[in-house]
Enzyme design. Structure first.
Site, short mmCIF file in Angstrom:
data_model
loop_
_atom_site.label_atom_id
_atom_site.label_comp_id
_atom_site.label_asym_id
_atom_site.label_seq_id
_atom_site.Cartn_x
_atom_site.Cartn_y
_atom_site.Cartn_z
CB CYS A 131 21.34 -4.55 19.03
SG CYS A 131 22.46 -4.03 17.69
CB CYS A 152 -5.18 1.12 7.20
SG CYS A 152 -4.88 2.89 7.41
#
Lengths: 107, 280, 155
Positions: free
Chosen positions: B132, B241
């Site tokens: 956008c 992680c």
């Protein structure tokens, strides 16, 4: 920038002790941290003073050090007896000040 | 008490290690610490046996999330609201010019990432916001993990709070879902571990001082992590992680992570949007 | 808790874990830590040498803090908060942070209650003190211990 949030009850009874919650966006850089890349200490930059006023009366204030967490949250109480306005001021040690206000109706 | 845990898998080195090293607080399962939530919360954060990371936080951390006022993540929601009405770019528009109130986008967060016919791959919320900006506002895209992008993503998540996560994985999304799934189960890094080892096999146990969650987090991010002392994206969590097992992390916003995001959000299906969640 | 053996993963895993934990700890407090002595010295300066009595002031912190960066903390003092008799201030003092003084709250009778909440940083497991001064000049102290489990693998 929306730096601070304060929560004050809109209404209260005369003589009531109300709880006020405040939160402000700030890194509270303690001066004890090293920059991971350069290995140099990151200079201290904190909010060192917080003040709360009720109809102009300074009724609660605090001295903060680097041991206060980032984005400091602070809650405290006030005994109210008439309608009026609260003002909260955070003083940054570089001299900047942030203020927030809130109105209360006391019946 | 003595208990053995073993991870099944193809031949690899095994070493007996002393519990205090890996599973710091003892080889304790659920309920071993103050980490389990109240029963009332449980209904909300557990759906068909799938548990939100909320249920793996201590009650102190939970209570920071529970009160919008104490939750520091709300500062980013407010920042998002400010940016919402800020006119930027050559088109002279703000988000509000076309979308009205941010609340008009309620229901958007739970269905992303989704297939985007234009690029013929997945698009996530961050990328949708930037589309956008570039196409509608003719403004510069926000950088990944930048303040404004985090704030706007947090706002878009926040207006969907409580709605169940509900991503689509069939039709054109299917191949991307499969890639995300493959990523999840693939061993990587010097430690040769997959996401599933920590978040399936060891969920509910401690890895050193950390109580491992089921690694769902689909409705939680951007989340305020006590460790980060700020809001961070799901992809930042993925990076962390990956790094833990000494694997080369991917770039936030990379196709790999967006595909993985779809898989992780599907694993979170039915769990409520809780942005801005608070995690340790 | 007894020692337990687990067969799990390969050896490097926990070494990495340990390393990460040390790094996190270092990031939080990579300077020399304060010692209980420094905390005592700060306390003496605060009270002007007066020895605070135990009691009247309460410090509530979680027994176990998930992350030392943000530890919810509440202080309160037992005081009627009248013009004649009120709690003037409560300071929070760390015995292991780089700096002992964390913060001081100042109250007035208008406060209604001597109570405040804040979130603080704890470099490691330690004893923490809350020290209050009443309007009659007397000092009181309350203590608690908080165990800090900094997530070793928190990424």
């Amino acid at each position: 920038m929306a730096k601070a949030r304060v929560k004050v009850p809109k209404t209260a009874k005369a003589g009531e002790i109300i709880t006020i919650k405040t939160l402000i966006r700030h890194k509270m850089e303690s001066g004890n941290r090293k920059d991971k890349k350069t290995g140099k200490l990151i200079p201290r930059h904190i909010i060192d003073k917080f003040t709360a006023k009720y109809n102009g009366e300074k009724f609660f204030w605090a001295d903060w050090e680097g041991g206060v967490s980032a984005n400091p949250y602070c809650s405290f109480t006030c005994k109210v007896d008439k309608s009026g306005e609260f003002e909260f001021i955070w003083h940054d040690e570089k001299g900047e000040e942030y203020t927030a206000k809130a109105k209360i109706t006391v019946a | 008490m003595s208990r053995k845990v073993s991870m099944n898998g193809r031949g690899r080195k095994r070493a007996a290690v002393v519990a205090s090293l890996l599973l710091a607080a003892g080889l304790a399962g659920y309920g071993a610490s103050s980490a389990m939530a109240c029963d009332a919360c449980k209904g909300k954060y557990e759906v068909d046996g799938r548990k939100s990371g909320y249920l793996f936080a201590t009650k102190e951390t939970q209570s920071i999330q529970d009160d919008d006022f104490i939750n520091p993540g709300m500062l980013w929601v407010e920042k998002g609201r400010e940016l919402w009405t800020k006119v930027e770019g050559e088109a002279g528009k703000s988000c509000a010019s076309c979308h009205g109130e941010p609340e008009s986008l309620r229901g958007v967060y739970p269905v992303y990432p989704k297939y985007d016919p234009k690029t013929e791959k997945l698009i996530n919320i961050e990328q949708r916001i930037n589309r956008c900006r570039t196409e509608q506002m003719k403004a510069k895209p926000w950088k990944w993990e930048s303040e404004p992008l985090l704030a706007m993503t947090t706002l878009i998540g926040y207006v969907s709070r409580g709605l169940p996560m509900n991503v689509k994985i069939d039709g054109p999304a299917k191949p991307f879902f499969e890639k995300g799934k493959e990523f999840y189960f693939k061993r990587r890094g010097q430690l040769d571990m997959a996401c599933k080892h920590c978040h399936y096999d060891f969920a509910g146990r401690y890895i050193r001082a950390d109580l491992l969650s089921e690694g769902r987090g689909g409705g939680a991010f951007p989340a305020y992590r006590l460790k980060w002392q700020k809001i961070g994206s799901l992809h930042r969590r993925f990076k962390g992680c990956n790094k833990q097992i000494r694997a080369e992390p991917y770039k936030p916003g990379s196709d790999e992570y967006v595909n993985l995001e779809l898989f992780v959000k599907w694993r979170s299906r039915g769990l409520p949007v809780e942005v801005p969640a608070v995690r340790r | 808790m007894s020692m337990m053996k687990i067969e799990v993963i390969d050896r490097r895993t926990f070494l990495i874990g340990a390393g990460a934990s040390a790094a996190t700890l270092a990031a939080l407090s990579n300077l020399a830590h304060a010692t209980p002595d420094q905390a005592a010295a700060f306390l003496a300066k605060l009270t002007g040498g007066a020895q605070p009595a135990e009691g009247k002031v309460k410090l509530v912190m979680p027994e176990i803090a998930e992350n030392g960066a943000t530890v919810p903390t509440e202080v309160s003092a037992d005081s009627p908060m009248t013009e004649k008799d009120y709690c003037k201030s409560i300071s929070i003092i760390s015995t292991k942070n780089p700096k002992p003084h964390i913060c001081t709250f100042h109250f007035t009778p208008r406060s209604g209650k001597a109570v405040a909440k804040i979130r603080v940083r704890m470099a490691e497991t330690q004893e923490v003190w809350a020290v209050a001064q009443m309007s009659d000049g007397k000092w009181y102290i309350g203590k608690t211990t908080v165990k800090v489990t900094i997530g070793g693998c928190g990424g």
